[in-house]
Design an enzyme around this catalytic site. Structure first.
Site, PDB file in Angstrom:
ATOM      1  N   SER A 108     -27.270 -53.632 -92.707  1.00 54.33           N
ATOM      2  CA  SER A 108     -26.538 -53.836 -93.737  1.00 54.33           C
ATOM      3  C   SER A 108     -26.579 -55.239 -94.488  1.00 54.33           C
ATOM      4  O   SER A 108     -26.997 -56.232 -93.944  1.00 54.33           O
ATOM      5  CB  SER A 108     -25.037 -53.569 -93.418  1.00 54.33           C
ATOM      6  OG  SER A 108     -24.083 -53.754 -94.680  1.00 54.33           O
ATOM      7  N   TYR A 125     -16.990 -54.546 -88.809  1.00 47.00           N
ATOM      8  CA  TYR A 125     -18.078 -53.977 -89.094  1.00 47.00           C
ATOM      9  C   TYR A 125     -19.214 -55.164 -89.579  1.00 47.00           C
ATOM     10  O   TYR A 125     -20.273 -54.775 -89.176  1.00 47.00           O
ATOM     11  CB  TYR A 125     -17.708 -53.242 -90.487  1.00 47.00           C
ATOM     12  CG  TYR A 125     -18.757 -52.486 -91.288  1.00 47.00           C
ATOM     13  CD1 TYR A 125     -19.382 -51.303 -90.905  1.00 47.00           C
ATOM     14  CD2 TYR A 125     -19.797 -53.169 -92.273  1.00 47.00           C
ATOM     15  CE1 TYR A 125     -20.301 -50.768 -91.446  1.00 47.00           C
ATOM     16  CE2 TYR A 125     -20.872 -52.471 -92.711  1.00 47.00           C
ATOM     17  CZ  TYR A 125     -21.312 -51.116 -92.332  1.00 47.00           C
ATOM     18  OH  TYR A 125     -22.209 -50.826 -92.956  1.00 47.00           O
TER      19      TYR A 125
END
Length: 254
Positions: A145, A158
Site C-alpha cells: 500500500s 493498517y
C-alpha cells in the site's frame, strides 16, 4: 515470438479474490492466459465470483479457506497442489481495515488487522514456496500500500501491517531468489473499492484525494491488472524484492 507477458499454462492463486482488487487482478491474470484459483472465506461470494469469471471464459477454481489460520492455509495449499495442479503464481491480496483513534484502538482489532494483512502473506507465501522451491521457479506478489511508507490518522495498525509486508516481501526475495523464485509487491494508492466505500462517500476526503493525487482522481481496480501481469510473467524475471507503486504519482509529490 511469444510474448513475455503470456501466462498460458500458468496457475495463479489470488487470496481475497471474491471482489475488489483481488477479483480485478484475478481477471487480469486470466485474460493473460493463466488458470486462476480464487480464495475467500465466504462461500457464497466466492462461488459467485468464480461463476462470473468462468462466464467470461476464464479457467477458474475456487477454494474457501481462512488465510489467518496456518493450519487452514497448509491444508488448502496441499489440496490445490494435489487436486488442482501446481501453483505457479500467488497474489497475497487478502486484507482488512479498521479505523479508530489510536488511543482508543481495540486490541482485538489490532490483532485482527495484523493477522489478516501480514500473517496471511507469511502463511500462504511459506506454504506455496515449499512447493515452488523444489521446482526452481515461482512468482509471489504481495499487496502492499502507499501506507507501506506513509501514515494517516486513525489507521496506524493498517499502516504498520503494510510497512511490515513490504519488508516481508524484500525478506522473501533475499531468502528465496536463489531458488528461482521472484517475490515482489504492488502498492496501490487510493482505489475505488468496497474497502474504501466510506471514504468515497466522504465529500471532503474525496476532494482531498483528487487534489493530492497528481493524476487528479482515484484509481480503478482494473488498473492494477497490468502490474500483476508484469510481476507474474517472464517479463519480470530479474525483478526481485521490488515494491511497484500504482498510485497516480501520490507518493512522488509533497
Amino acid at each position: 515470438m511469444p510474448s513475455p507477458f503470456d501466462l498460458s499454462g500458468k496457475r495463479a492463486l489470488v487470496t481475497g479474490s471474491s471482489r475488489g482488487l483481488g477479483y480485478a487482478m484475478a481477471q487480469a491474470l486470466a485474460e493473460a492466459g493463466a488458470s486462476v484459483v480464487l480464495n475467500a472465506r465466504d462461500n457464497v461470494a466466492l462461488g459467485a465470483a468464480a461463476q462470473d469469471l468462468a462466464a467470461k471464459g476464464a479457467s477458474v477454481n475456487a477454494v474457501a479457506f481462512d488465510v489467518t489460520s496456518e493450519e487452514s492455509v497448509k491444508d488448502a495449499i496441499e489440496w490445490c497442489e494435489a487436486e488442482v495442479g501446481p501453483i505457479d503464481i500467488v497474489v497475497n491480496n487478502a486484507g482488512m481495515q479498521h479505523r479508530s483513534t489510536l488511543e482508543d484502538f481495540p486490541a482485538d482489532k489490532f490483532d485482527q488487522v495484523i493477522r489478516t494483512n501480514l500473517h496471511s502473506a507469511f502463511y500462504v507465501g511459506q506454504a506455496v514456496a515449499r512447493h515452488m522451491i523444489p521446482r526452481g521457479r515461482g512468482k509471489i506478489i504481495n499487496i502492499c500500500s502507499i501506507m507501506s511508507n506513509l501514515a494517516r490518522p486513525s489507521i496506524a495498525p493498517y499502516a504498520a501491517s503494510k510497512a511490515a509486508i513490504a519488508n516481508l516481501t524484500r525478506g522473501m526475495a533475499v531468502d528465496w531468489a536463489k531458488h528461482g523464485l521472484n517475490i515482489n509487491g504492488i502498492a496501490p494508492g487510493y482505489i475505488r473499492t468496497e474497502l474504501n466505500e466510506a471514504l468515497l462517500k466522504n465529500e471532503e476526503f474525496n476532494t482531498w484525494v483528487e487534489k493530492r493525487t497528481p493524476m487528479g482522481r482515484w484509481g480503478e481496480p482494473a488498473e492494477l491488472g497490468g502490474a500483476a501481469i508484469f510481476l507474474a510473467s517472464d517479463a519480470s524475471l530479474y525483478v526481485n524484492g521490488h515494491i511497484l507503486y500504482v498510485d497516480g504519482a501520490f507518493t512522488a509529490t509533497v
